[in-house]
Scaffold this motif. Structure first.
Motif, PDB file in Angstrom:
ATOM      1  N   TRP A   1      -5.237  -3.692  -0.278  1.00  0.00           N
ATOM      2  CA  TRP A   1      -6.228  -3.299   0.725  1.00  0.00           C
ATOM      3  C   TRP A   1      -7.141  -4.484   1.054  1.00  0.00           C
TER       4      TRP A   1
ATOM      5  N   LEU B   1      -6.602   7.834   6.192  1.00  0.00           N
ATOM      6  CA  LEU B   1      -6.574   9.282   6.024  1.00  0.00           C
ATOM      7  C   LEU B   1      -5.457   9.707   5.078  1.00  0.00           C
ATOM      8  N   ASN B   2      -4.287   9.081   5.239  1.00  0.00           N
ATOM      9  CA  ASN B   2      -3.186   9.402   4.341  1.00  0.00           C
ATOM     10  C   ASN B   2      -3.572   9.166   2.888  1.00  0.00           C
ATOM     11  N   ALA B   3      -4.251   8.036   2.644  1.00  0.00           N
ATOM     12  CA  ALA B   3      -4.648   7.714   1.272  1.00  0.00           C
ATOM     13  C   ALA B   3      -5.678   8.717   0.770  1.00  0.00           C
TER      14      ALA B   3
ATOM     15  N   MET C   1      -3.700   5.352   8.129  1.00  0.00           N
ATOM     16  CA  MET C   1      -3.362   4.937   6.777  1.00  0.00           C
ATOM     17  C   MET C   1      -4.458   5.370   5.808  1.00  0.00           C
TER      18      MET C   1
ATOM     19  N   ILE D   1       0.840  -1.203   0.000  1.00  0.00           N
ATOM     20  CA  ILE D   1       0.000   0.000   0.000  1.00  0.00           C
ATOM     21  C   ILE D   1       0.872   1.249   0.000  1.00  0.00           C
ATOM     22  N   ASN D   2       1.990   1.182   0.735  1.00  0.00           N
ATOM     23  CA  ASN D   2       2.909   2.322   0.724  1.00  0.00           C
ATOM     24  C   ASN D   2       3.468   2.577  -0.664  1.00  0.00           C
ATOM     25  N   ARG D   3       3.698   1.479  -1.406  1.00  0.00           N
ATOM     26  CA  ARG D   3       4.223   1.648  -2.758  1.00  0.00           C
ATOM     27  C   ARG D   3       3.175   2.277  -3.666  1.00  0.00           C
ATOM     28  N   ASP D   4       1.948   1.823  -3.520  1.00  0.00           N
ATOM     29  CA  ASP D   4       0.884   2.326  -4.391  1.00  0.00           C
ATOM     30  C   ASP D   4      -0.421   2.276  -3.636  1.00  0.00           C
ATOM     31  N   CYS D   5      -0.876   3.427  -3.138  1.00  0.00           N
ATOM     32  CA  CYS D   5      -2.076   3.412  -2.299  1.00  0.00           C
ATOM     33  C   CYS D   5      -3.340   3.125  -3.095  1.00  0.00           C
ATOM     34  N   ALA D   6      -3.233   2.930  -4.402  1.00  0.00           N
ATOM     35  CA  ALA D   6      -4.403   2.581  -5.195  1.00  0.00           C
ATOM     36  C   ALA D   6      -4.453   1.086  -5.492  1.00  0.00           C
TER      37      ALA D   6
ATOM     38  N   TYR E   1      -6.118  11.804   1.686  1.00  0.00           N
ATOM     39  CA  TYR E   1      -5.538  13.109   1.417  1.00  0.00           C
ATOM     40  C   TYR E   1      -4.600  13.086   0.223  1.00  0.00           C
ATOM     41  N   THR E   2      -3.942  11.941  -0.001  1.00  0.00           N
ATOM     42  CA  THR E   2      -3.036  11.875  -1.144  1.00  0.00           C
ATOM     43  C   THR E   2      -3.825  11.801  -2.439  1.00  0.00           C
ATOM     44  N   ASP E   3      -4.889  11.010  -2.434  1.00  0.00           N
ATOM     45  CA  ASP E   3      -5.675  10.858  -3.652  1.00  0.00           C
ATOM     46  C   ASP E   3      -7.139  10.661  -3.304  1.00  0.00           C
TER      47      ASP E   3
END
Lengths: 344, 498
Positions: free
Chosen positions: A187, A219-221, A217, A177-182, A223-225
Motif C-alpha cells: 500500500w 472498499l474491498n479491503a 480497492m 495487495i491482491n495476494r494479501d490486502c494487509a 469489507y474483507t477485513d
C-alpha cells in the motif's frame, strides 16, 4: 547414540562448553585483529579477507562494514575499471550468500546499495529479479520494498527517454495487495506511485476512473477485513491529496455510506469487532464537518457512536470523552453552561 | 509360480477385488503379518476405481463391467445433442446383429477393431451418420489413446484429510504424485463462477459484492474458530445447514449455494445439518494452505487406481500374493471349520480364515435401488485452462451434480483436450438429461464433445447370507473425495484385527 548418557537440556556438557569457548576465542581474536588493522589504517588484501571472515560470523558489525568499504576504496586495483567490476560482482555474490542469515539487516542492504552504486556496470534488471524473489518469500519486508524503489529509480535513469516503469511498478503493487490486502509495504509503495500515475492520465475522465479504482480497492479491503488499518490509512491519504474540498467531501461521504452499510451487517453482540469502523465513522463525520456542515442527525450519530466506543474500547475512554466535549462545544449542543455565543 | 502351488493353500485373509477399499485393507493386513491373498477377476487393478486408456474403457464397457451394477453404457461419438447415443452397450458378451455400413471404413488398425466391436451395439441405425466419419473420429481419438486416463469413479483428496494422512503414514508418497486442484466453481442458472476460498481470493474477486465479501469472511472466520465452535452452533446443531446459514450469517442466493454445494459439497439442499455442514466447511478451509492455495489434491494418472495400486504394491512388499484375471467360482464355509472359508478360484481352491470382498464377487448379489449416475466427456479444448484441474458443482433446483475437470496437468488427457466428469445420485433413466445439461453448460461454446459416455453404478446387495463372517466392502460412493473410502477400510481393518 550408543554408550552416551542422555544430557539434560539446560547444562551444556564440558565438551560443548569447550567448543563454545573456542568459538568465542576465535571470534574475539578476529575481532581484535580487524579493529587494530582499522585503527592503523591498514588497507590490504589481508584486511579484506579478515573482514570477510568476521562479517560471516557476525553480519551486524556496521563498523566493520564501513571499514571494509574503506579497504576497497583504498586498494590499487580499485582504480582499474575492470578490476573494480570484478571485485564488486564477487561482493554481490558474498552478500547474497549471507543475506539469508538476517533478511532484515540494515547494514547488509546498505552495503549492497553501496556496491551497486560503486559498480561501473550495474545489472539493475538482475537486481530487480532478485528483489522480486525476496518479496515472493516475504512480501512485507520493508527493506526489500525500499531496495526495490532504489533499483526502479536506477532502471529509470538507465533507460531515460523510454516510458517509465511506474505503470509496471503500480501493477506490481496491485498484485501484492491482491495476494494479501494487509501488506502495508505494498500500500505504501502504491501511495508513492499513484501521483505519477494520476499525472500521466490523459483526461479528467481518466483521472476520475483511476480514483474510482483506488476507492474500489479500498472498499474491498475494508469489507474483507475491517480491522486492518492499511486500507483506512490509504483512504485518509487519498482524501488528503484531493485538489479541492468538494472532492474531499465526496470521498468522505462515500466512506461514511460504506461504513454505515458495513455496520448494518455486524452482530450487535459482537461489538469489539466494530471498533475500527466506528472510529473511522467518527473521524469521517468530524472531517466532513470541518469542510462543510453536517446535518443534525449526523451530529447525533457522531456523538452516539463516540458513546458506543467508550463502552467497547475502555483503553481510550479519555480520548472519546474529549472528542465528545469538543464536538458538543463546536456544535453548541449539551448544557447551556458551555454556550459560547458572543453577540456582535 | 505355477498355478498348482495355489491349490489347497491356507491364508489368513483372502481379499477379492482390488478396488481402493480392498487394497488398503489388504496392505494393512499384510503389514500386521497376516498371510494375504489378493485376487481380482479383471486383468487390471482398481476394480470400480479403475482407470483406463480410451480403448481400454471401451473394452471395460463391452467385457469387464459387472452387468448387475452397470446394466448399460451409452457412448456418444461427437455431438451429444440428440437423445440417442452412437452406441449403447448392453448385454455383456451377447452380440447383436451388426448394422450394414454404407461405406467400408478407410482406416484400419485399432480404430477399425474398436469400431467393429462397437458396431454390434449400435443403438439406432436410422440416426447413424456415415460410417466413415465415426471411424475417422475414433481413429483421431485413438491416436492419443494412451494419453487418456479415464476414471470410473473420479475423486480428489482433501489436503488435510484421512486419505492424505494415510498416504503419508503408509509411505506411499513415493508411488503416487498429486497436483493441486487450483479452482473450484459453482454452476448456477447456466453461469459458471469461481468460488473464492482464501482471504486473498475473496478480496480480489469480481463476482462478489462488497456485502457478500463481508458475509463470507465472517463465515470463514467464525467457522474456523475452534474455541467458539460449540457456541457458534448453539442449539442449532440439528437445524438444516441452509437455514442455519440464512439465519446466522444472512447468506442468500449465489453465496448461500456456493457455501452449501461448492464448499460443504452437499448433494442436496436438505442433506446436511448445521453441525455437519460447519464441519465440512471447516475441513475445506483447513485444507487450504497446507500445500498451496487449494483445498484439494488430484492424483496423477487417475487417483483411485493409482492409490489402490500403491497399496497393492505395499501389500506385495509385505509378502502378499497377487493374482489378476482370476475368476472366483464359489465361496463356501469351510468344512468342519465354522470360522473359515473355502474359495474356489479358476486355478484352484484356497482356504481363508477371513474373507473380504467387493459385493460384486458374491455370486448371489442383487442390484439395490441406490445408484450413482455417471457421465464423462472428452472435450476438444481445455475450457478452464490447459494445465489446471478443477472441481465444480452444478446446481439444479435443490440438488447438485458433482463435477471434475482434468487436463494434461494430471496426465489424464492429451494436450489441447480436457475431460469433464459429472455424477449424481439416482438411476440413469431419471438423471440422464440433467447430466447432459451439466456437461453442455460447462463446456460452453468454447469446446465440442469428442466422446461422451453415460452409465450408472448400482449398489449391490449380497443376499441374506448364510456365511455370517463374510466382510463386504462396497462401491465407490457419490462424495467428491476418498476419505469415506479410507474410513470404511480402516473400520474393516480394526474389526478384522481385533
Amino acid at each position: 547414540m550408543h554408550g552416551r548418557r542422555r544430557q539434560a537440556l539446560k547444562e551444556p556438557s564440558v565438551d560443548e562448553k569447550e567448543q563454545s569457548r573456542q568459538r568465542v576465542e576465535k571470534y574475539c581474536a578476529l575481532n581484535n585483529s580487524v579493529m587494530s588493522l582499522r585503527a592503523n589504517n591498514v588497507f590490504t588484501a589481508s584486511a579484506l579477507d579478515q573482514t570477510k571472515r568476521l562479517l560471516e560470523l557476525n553480519t551486524e558489525l556496521h563498523t566493520v562494514w564501513n571499514y571494509r568499504r574503506q579497504v576497497f576504496e583504498h586498494m590499487d586495483l580499485w582504480q582499474d575499471t575492470e578490476e573494480r567490476q570484478r571485485m564488486l560482482e564477487a561482493e554481490l555474490g558474498f552478500l547474497f550468500e549471507i543475506i539469508m542469515k538476517n533478511v532484515k539487516s540494515y547494514w547488509m542492504w546498505n552495503h549492497r546499495v553501496w556496491t551497486l552504486n560503486s559498480m561501473p556496470r550495474a545489472d539493475w534488471k538482475k537486481e530487480l529479479g532478485l528483489v522480486a524473489k525476496l518479496l515472493a518469500l516475504d512480501a512485507r519486508n520493508f527493506h526489500g520494498w525500499d531496495y526495490r524503489r532504489f533499483i526502479v529509480s536506477n532502471l529509470k535513469k538507465a533507460s531515460e527517454g523510454s516510458s517509465g516503469s511506474s505503470g509496471g511498478e503500480f501493477a506490481y503493487t496491485t498484485e501484492q495487495i491482491n495476494r494479501d490486502c494487509a501488506n502495508h509495504s505494498a500500500w505504501h509503495n502504491r501511495s508513492k506511485l499513484l501521483p505519477a500515475v494520476l499525472e500521466k492520465a490523459s483526461s479528467a475522465e481518466a483521472q476520475k476512473s483511476l480514483l474510482r479504482t483506488e476507492t474500489d480497492m479500498i472498499l474491498n479491503a475494508i469489507y474483507t477485513d475491517p480491522d486492518d488499518q492499511n486500507a483506512w490509512l490509504y483512504h485518509e491519504w487519498l482524501v488528503s491529496i484531493q485538489p479541492s474540498d468538494e472532492d474531499r467531501c465526496h470521498l468522505l461521504r462515500d466512506k461514511v455510506a460504506a461504513i454505515r452499510e458495513l455496520l448494518d451487517l455486524e452482530d450487535e453482540k459482537d461489538e469489539a469487532s466494530n471498533k475500527r469502523p466506528l472510529i473511522e465513522l467518527v473521524d469521517a463525520l468530524a472531517a466532513l464537518d470541518r469542510l462543510e456542515a453536517v446535518t443534525d442527525t449526523e451530529k447525533n450519530e457522531c456523538l452516539e457512536t463516540l458513546r458506543r466506543l467508550k463502552s467497547i474500547d475502555s483503553y481510550h475512554v479519555g480520548r472519546y470523552s474529549d472528542m465528545i466535549q469538543s464536538l458538543a462545544q463546536r456544535w453548541d449542543l449539551g448544557s447551556e453552561h458551555t454556550s459560547t455565543m458572543i453577540s456582535q | 509360480m505355477s498355478e498348482n502351488t495355489l491349490d489347497n493353500e491356507e491364508f489368513d485373509a483372502v481379499v477379492l477385488g482390488t478396488g481402493l477399499v480392498e487394497s488398503i485393507i489388504a496392505s494393512e493386513l499384510a503389514a500386521a503379518d497376516k498371510k494375504v491373498l489378493h485376487v481380482d477377476r479383471n486383468p487390471y487393478y482398481g476394480g470400480n476405481f479403475a482407470c483406463f486408456t480410451l480403448s481400454a474403457f471401451v473394452e471395460w464397457a463391452i467385457e469387464y463391467r459387472d452387468q448387475r451394477q452397470t446394466p448399460l453404457v451409452d457412448i456418444f461419438v461427437g455431438s451429444i445433442d440428440s437423445d440417442s447415443p452412437t452406441f449403447s452397450v448392453r448385454d455383456v458378451g451377447e452380440l447383436k446383429q451388426a448394422a450394414a455400413m454404407p461405406n467400408s471404413p478407410k482406416s484400419s488398425g485399432p480404430a477399425l477393431r474398436l469400431f467393429d466391436r462397437l458396431s454390434a451395439y449400435i443403438a439406432d441405425t436410422q440416426t447413424l451418420p456415415e460410417g466413415n466419419s465415426i471411424t475417422e473420429r475414433l481413429a483421431k481419438l485413438l491416436e492419443n489413446d494412451r494419453k487418456y486416463a479415464i476414471e470410473l469413479a473420479p475423486k480428489v483428496a482433501y489436503c488435510r484429510g484421512e486419505l492424505i494422512d494415510l498416504v503419508i503414514d503408509a509411505g506411499i508418497g513415493e508411488y503416487v504424485q498429486f497436483k493441486g486442484v487450483e479452482h473450484n466453481y459453482i454452476v448456477r442458472d447456466d453461469i459458471v463462477e469461481r468460488v473464492p476460498d482464501s482471504k486473498g481470493d475473496i478480496f480480489a474477486s469480481d463476482a462478489l459484492s462488497l456485502i457478500e465479501k463481508r458475509k463470507l469472511m465472517k463465515l470463514m472466520t467464525a467457522i474456523t474458530d475452534d474455541e467458539n465452535f460449540t457456541q457458534l452452533l448453539g442449539d442449532c446443531s440439528d437445524m438444516n445447514f441452509a437455514h442455519f446459514l440464512e439465519a446466522k450469517f444472512k447468506l442468500s442466493g449465489k453465496l448461500l449455494d456456493s457455501v452449501i454445494y461448492a464448499v460443504a459439497r452437499a448433494e442436496s439442499r436438505d442433506e446436511l445439518t448445521a453441525r455437519a455442514g460447519c464441519e465440512r466447511v471447516q475441513k475445506y478451509v483447513k485444507s487450504i494452505g497446507r500445500y498451496g492455495r487449494m483445498a484439494y489434491l488430484c492424483a496423477m494418472y487417475g487417483g483411485g487406481s493409482e492409490i489402490a495400486q500403491s497399496f497393492c504394491r505395499l501389500c506385495a512388499v509385505s509378502a502378499g500374493t497377487y493374482i489378476l484375471s482370476e475368476d472366483v467360482r464359489s465361496i463356501e464355509s469351510r468344512d468342519g471349520d465354522n470360522h473359515g472359508f473355502s474359495v474356489q478360484l479358476a486355478h484352484g481352491r484356497v482356504f481363508a480364515k477371513q474373507l473380504v470382498l467387493d459385493p460384486c464377487y458374491a455370486p448371489d448379489s442383487l442390484p439395490a435401488d441406490f445408484a450413482i449416475s455417471r457421465a464423462l466427456c472428452i472435450l476438444d479444448y481445455p475450457v478452464f485452462g490447459e494445465d489446471t484441474t478443477a472441481t465444480l458443482s452444478y446446481v439444479a433446483g435443490n440438488d447438485a451434480v458433482s463435477m471434475l475437470y482434468t487436463t494434461q496437468a494430471t496426465l489424464t488427457a492429451p494436450s489441447g483436450q480436457s475431460v469433464v466428469y459429472a455424477w449424481t445420485k439416482g438411476r440413469l433413466s431419471d438423471t440422464r438429461a440433467l447430466l447432459l445439461r451439466a456437461l453442455t453448460t460447462v463446456r460452453g461454446s468454447l469446446a465440442q464433445p469428442l466422446f461422451t459416455a453415460l452409465f450408472e453404478a448400482r449398489d449391490l446387495q449380497p443376499v441374506e447370507n448364510s456365511l455370517p463372517r463374510l466382510v463386504y466392502t462396497g462401491a465407490p460412493d457419490s462424495t467428491l473425495d476418498f476419505d469415506s473410502a479410507v474410513r470404511l477400510a480402516q473400520q474393516v481393518v480394526t474389526k478384522l484385527l481385533s
